[in-house]
Write a protein that holds these residues in place. Structure first.
Motif, PDB file in Angstrom:
ATOM      1  N   ALA A 198       1.125  12.180  -3.518  1.00 18.71           N
ATOM      2  CA  ALA A 198       0.845  11.221  -2.447  1.00 18.71           C
ATOM      3  C   ALA A 198      -0.310  11.719  -1.576  1.00 18.71           C
ATOM      4  O   ALA A 198      -1.221  10.959  -1.225  1.00 18.71           O
ATOM      5  CB  ALA A 198       2.097  10.997  -1.603  1.00 18.71           C
ATOM      6  N   LYS A 209      -3.574  11.139  -3.322  1.00 25.81           N
ATOM      7  CA  LYS A 209      -3.987   9.736  -3.276  1.00 25.81           C
ATOM      8  C   LYS A 209      -4.624   9.392  -1.937  1.00 25.81           C
ATOM      9  O   LYS A 209      -5.651   8.735  -1.874  1.00 25.81           O
ATOM     10  CB  LYS A 209      -2.791   8.813  -3.524  1.00 25.81           C
ATOM     11  CG  LYS A 209      -2.612   8.463  -5.000  1.00 25.81           C
ATOM     12  CD  LYS A 209      -1.818   7.196  -5.169  1.00 25.81           C
ATOM     13  CE  LYS A 209      -1.612   6.889  -6.652  1.00 25.81           C
ATOM     14  NZ  LYS A 209      -0.460   6.000  -6.874  1.00 25.81           N
ATOM     15  N   ILE A 210      -3.975   9.857  -0.869  1.00 28.56           N
ATOM     16  CA  ILE A 210      -4.488   9.571   0.467  1.00 28.56           C
ATOM     17  C   ILE A 210      -5.818  10.260   0.705  1.00 28.56           C
ATOM     18  O   ILE A 210      -6.712   9.730   1.357  1.00 28.56           O
ATOM     19  CB  ILE A 210      -3.460   9.996   1.540  1.00 28.56           C
ATOM     20  CG1 ILE A 210      -2.318   9.001   1.547  1.00 28.56           C
ATOM     21  CG2 ILE A 210      -4.099  10.060   2.916  1.00 28.56           C
ATOM     22  CD1 ILE A 210      -1.212   9.360   2.508  1.00 28.56           C
ATOM     23  N   LEU A 255      -7.008  -4.246   0.500  1.00 24.60           N
ATOM     24  CA  LEU A 255      -6.047  -5.243   0.020  1.00 24.60           C
ATOM     25  C   LEU A 255      -6.107  -6.501   0.882  1.00 24.60           C
ATOM     26  O   LEU A 255      -6.062  -7.633   0.372  1.00 24.60           O
ATOM     27  CB  LEU A 255      -4.643  -4.648   0.045  1.00 24.60           C
ATOM     28  CG  LEU A 255      -3.523  -5.433  -0.638  1.00 24.60           C
ATOM     29  CD1 LEU A 255      -3.899  -5.813  -2.052  1.00 24.60           C
ATOM     30  CD2 LEU A 255      -2.232  -4.629  -0.637  1.00 24.60           C
ATOM     31  N   ASP A 264       2.261   1.834  -3.258  1.00 20.57           N
ATOM     32  CA  ASP A 264       1.239   2.335  -4.167  1.00 20.57           C
ATOM     33  C   ASP A 264       0.991   3.832  -3.952  1.00 20.57           C
ATOM     34  O   ASP A 264       0.864   4.597  -4.913  1.00 20.57           O
ATOM     35  CB  ASP A 264      -0.052   1.547  -3.953  1.00 20.57           C
ATOM     36  CG  ASP A 264      -1.120   1.963  -4.935  1.00 20.57           C
ATOM     37  OD1 ASP A 264      -0.792   2.096  -6.133  1.00 20.57           O
ATOM     38  OD2 ASP A 264      -2.271   2.183  -4.509  1.00 20.57           O
ATOM     39  N   ILE A 265       0.933   4.234  -2.693  1.00 17.97           N
ATOM     40  CA  ILE A 265       0.702   5.645  -2.394  1.00 17.97           C
ATOM     41  C   ILE A 265       1.877   6.503  -2.854  1.00 17.97           C
ATOM     42  O   ILE A 265       1.709   7.608  -3.359  1.00 17.97           O
ATOM     43  CB  ILE A 265       0.458   5.851  -0.877  1.00 17.97           C
ATOM     44  CG1 ILE A 265      -0.936   5.350  -0.514  1.00 17.97           C
ATOM     45  CG2 ILE A 265       0.611   7.318  -0.488  1.00 17.97           C
ATOM     46  CD1 ILE A 265      -1.217   5.304   0.968  1.00 17.97           C
ATOM     47  N   ALA A 266       3.066   5.963  -2.687  1.00 18.43           N
ATOM     48  CA  ALA A 266       4.267   6.743  -3.007  1.00 18.43           C
ATOM     49  C   ALA A 266       4.608   6.746  -4.493  1.00 18.43           C
ATOM     50  O   ALA A 266       5.333   7.601  -4.970  1.00 18.43           O
ATOM     51  CB  ALA A 266       5.448   6.209  -2.205  1.00 18.43           C
ATOM     52  N   ASP A 267       4.032   5.767  -5.194  1.00 15.56           N
ATOM     53  CA  ASP A 267       4.417   5.614  -6.589  1.00 15.56           C
ATOM     54  C   ASP A 267       3.484   6.379  -7.506  1.00 15.56           C
ATOM     55  O   ASP A 267       2.391   5.945  -7.831  1.00 15.56           O
ATOM     56  CB  ASP A 267       4.414   4.130  -6.968  1.00 15.56           C
ATOM     57  CG  ASP A 267       4.956   3.932  -8.378  1.00 15.56           C
ATOM     58  OD1 ASP A 267       5.746   4.785  -8.822  1.00 15.56           O
ATOM     59  OD2 ASP A 267       4.576   2.941  -9.021  1.00 15.56           O
ATOM     60  N   ALA A 318       5.823  15.111  -5.727  1.00 12.23           N
ATOM     61  CA  ALA A 318       5.633  13.774  -5.169  1.00 12.23           C
ATOM     62  C   ALA A 318       4.776  13.836  -3.904  1.00 12.23           C
ATOM     63  O   ALA A 318       3.896  13.005  -3.694  1.00 12.23           O
ATOM     64  CB  ALA A 318       6.981  13.127  -4.863  1.00 12.23           C
ATOM     65  N   ILE A 356       9.561   5.697   6.427  1.00 10.32           N
ATOM     66  CA  ILE A 356       9.271   6.839   5.581  1.00 10.32           C
ATOM     67  C   ILE A 356       8.920   8.054   6.424  1.00 10.32           C
ATOM     68  O   ILE A 356       9.380   9.159   6.159  1.00 10.32           O
ATOM     69  CB  ILE A 356       8.159   6.541   4.552  1.00 10.32           C
ATOM     70  CG1 ILE A 356       8.231   7.523   3.398  1.00 10.32           C
ATOM     71  CG2 ILE A 356       6.794   6.549   5.171  1.00 10.32           C
ATOM     72  CD1 ILE A 356       7.252   7.200   2.295  1.00 10.32           C
ATOM     73  N   ARG A 380      -7.065   1.647   2.006  1.00  8.59           N
ATOM     74  CA  ARG A 380      -6.369   0.850   0.991  1.00  8.59           C
ATOM     75  C   ARG A 380      -5.873  -0.463   1.582  1.00  8.59           C
ATOM     76  O   ARG A 380      -5.988  -1.528   0.963  1.00  8.59           O
ATOM     77  CB  ARG A 380      -5.173   1.632   0.451  1.00  8.59           C
ATOM     78  CG  ARG A 380      -5.572   2.792  -0.422  1.00  8.59           C
ATOM     79  CD  ARG A 380      -4.411   3.753  -0.625  1.00  8.59           C
ATOM     80  NE  ARG A 380      -4.888   4.967  -1.268  1.00  8.59           N
ATOM     81  CZ  ARG A 380      -4.957   5.128  -2.582  1.00  8.59           C
ATOM     82  NH1 ARG A 380      -4.541   4.174  -3.396  1.00  8.59           N
ATOM     83  NH2 ARG A 380      -5.429   6.245  -3.083  1.00  8.59           N
ATOM     84  N   ALA A 381      -5.302  -0.356   2.767  1.00  8.71           N
ATOM     85  CA  ALA A 381      -4.734  -1.550   3.395  1.00  8.71           C
ATOM     86  C   ALA A 381      -5.832  -2.558   3.704  1.00  8.71           C
ATOM     87  O   ALA A 381      -5.689  -3.758   3.429  1.00  8.71           O
ATOM     88  CB  ALA A 381      -3.977  -1.161   4.663  1.00  8.71           C
ATOM     89  N   PHE A 403      -4.624   5.545   3.642  1.00 10.17           N
ATOM     90  CA  PHE A 403      -3.747   4.381   3.795  1.00 10.17           C
ATOM     91  C   PHE A 403      -4.526   3.223   4.395  1.00 10.17           C
ATOM     92  O   PHE A 403      -4.479   2.104   3.895  1.00 10.17           O
ATOM     93  CB  PHE A 403      -2.565   4.743   4.700  1.00 10.17           C
ATOM     94  CG  PHE A 403      -1.657   3.588   5.005  1.00 10.17           C
ATOM     95  CD1 PHE A 403      -0.586   3.279   4.169  1.00 10.17           C
ATOM     96  CD2 PHE A 403      -1.857   2.802   6.127  1.00 10.17           C
ATOM     97  CE1 PHE A 403       0.250   2.209   4.450  1.00 10.17           C
ATOM     98  CE2 PHE A 403      -1.022   1.734   6.407  1.00 10.17           C
ATOM     99  CZ  PHE A 403       0.031   1.434   5.565  1.00 10.17           C
ATOM    100  N   VAL A 409       0.833  -1.205   0.000  1.00  8.63           N
ATOM    101  CA  VAL A 409       0.000   0.000   0.000  1.00  8.63           C
ATOM    102  C   VAL A 409       0.866   1.253   0.000  1.00  8.63           C
ATOM    103  O   VAL A 409       0.616   2.201  -0.747  1.00  8.63           O
ATOM    104  CB  VAL A 409      -0.947   0.001   1.218  1.00  8.63           C
ATOM    105  CG1 VAL A 409      -1.688   1.322   1.298  1.00  8.63           C
ATOM    106  CG2 VAL A 409      -1.920  -1.154   1.127  1.00  8.63           C
ATOM    107  N   LEU A 410       1.882   1.222   0.832  1.00  7.55           N
ATOM    108  CA  LEU A 410       2.763   2.379   0.900  1.00  7.55           C
ATOM    109  C   LEU A 410       3.439   2.610  -0.445  1.00  7.55           C
ATOM    110  O   LEU A 410       3.544   3.742  -0.919  1.00  7.55           O
ATOM    111  CB  LEU A 410       3.818   2.143   1.988  1.00  7.55           C
ATOM    112  CG  LEU A 410       4.564   3.386   2.439  1.00  7.55           C
ATOM    113  CD1 LEU A 410       3.602   4.393   3.037  1.00  7.55           C
ATOM    114  CD2 LEU A 410       5.648   3.017   3.435  1.00  7.55           C
TER     115      LEU A 410
END
Lengths: 161, 161
Positions: B139, B142-143, B155, A124-127, B135, B12, B151-152, B148, A121-122
């Motif tokens: 990010a 996206k969040i 998944l 994905d968020i960062a990419d 970036a 991170i 998404r987690a 996060f 997930v991380l």
DNA sequence: TTTATTTATGTATTTAACTACGTAGTTTTG
DNA sequence: CAAAACTACGTAGTTAAATACATAAATAAA
């Protein structure tokens, strides 16, 4: 909030902090969703001990990149949780050697699949078009080579000429 | 330190915090090199008041994206520095209206060239193959769209199937 | 082999953010 | 228009990191 476009120094840092805090909180909740009582801040120590087995306080501090007082307080928490234990080094009496308990090792096994999900997930968020992790790396490297202050002072002196 | 490659969540966030702290400290030193006694953390308030002139406490908090208690403590410092002053709103007696003092306005004029240099340097540090600011933006977006945690959890549930 | 220096750990204090809570005005609603 | 809800502000307490300082053990140097 376009402060950043106008001047930046503070804005970038607070935004980075926010982002990190959010990730941290969600991380804690995600562990909880597996019924695991684990705080993200414990991760670096646990992860390091998982790979290195036995380390002193300062060695852990260096591995995780924190100061030793910060590390000590993490170790206290982890000891309270019975995830680690420590004993004096018989050769060098100043040292306290830290290692995982059986409970700690079991917990790691439980957490491994959780870490896999988190990692995905991380990632994905960062990419994105601009990859956050790489961007951080690149910025860190630039600063390592010449600090913000050095760069600013240089630019200042060039402008004065 | 390849913790990040192995699992990430904490790594991170701590790296982001480090980076931001470094920038903050260097920022303070750079102001000092101009003989200006100004802390980077004051910037958002000062900058906001420079553009908006008069705002209440909560309005400032919203503009700079801090909670109001944090904002109050910044305002206290700035008042002690005589860079801002405040008066009660005559229409709504709960409100405290904040504005720059003459000293504050003069200081801004002194700082403008400093901000220009900072902006350039920060831009240079952040502008790499992967642009750090973009970036971060990407990010964050996206969040914003899906956290996060969401998404987690998603998944996780997909993997269980 | 004392003395000085370095290293390892620990404690106390500081900082910058937060959340939780309380109070006092303001607005809305029954 | 009185009661309820909301808004603005302030204080207290918490947290996660850092610095600065203290002590004790180990090592190096005179």
């Amino acid at each position: 909030m376009n402060i950043i476009d106008e001047s930046g120094i503070l804005a970038i840092s607070t935004r980075l902090q926010r982002l990190s805090e959010q990730l941290r909180k969600d991380g804690a909740l995600f562990y909880k969703s597996y019924g695991i009582d684990f705080e993200p801040k414990w991760f670096p120590v646990i992860y390091t001990l998982h790979h290195k087995e036995v380390l002193s306080v300062v060695e852990i501090a260096n591995e995780i990149g924190y100061t030793h007082p910060s590390t000590i307080s993490l170790l206290k928490e982890l000891e309270k949780q019975k995830l680690i234990r420590s004993k004096k080094d018989k050769i060098d009496e100043r040292k306290r050697l830290i290692q995982l308990t059986a409970k700690g090792q079991e917990l790691i096994e439980q957490m491994k699949p959780v870490w896999d999900v988190m990692k995905k997930v991380l990632g994905d968020i960062a990419d994105n078009q601009n990859n956050l992790l790489q961007a951080i790396n690149e910025a860190e490297n630039k600063i390592l080579h010449q600090s913000f202050l050095q760069r600013a002072l240089q630019l200042k002196s060039e402008e004065i000429k």
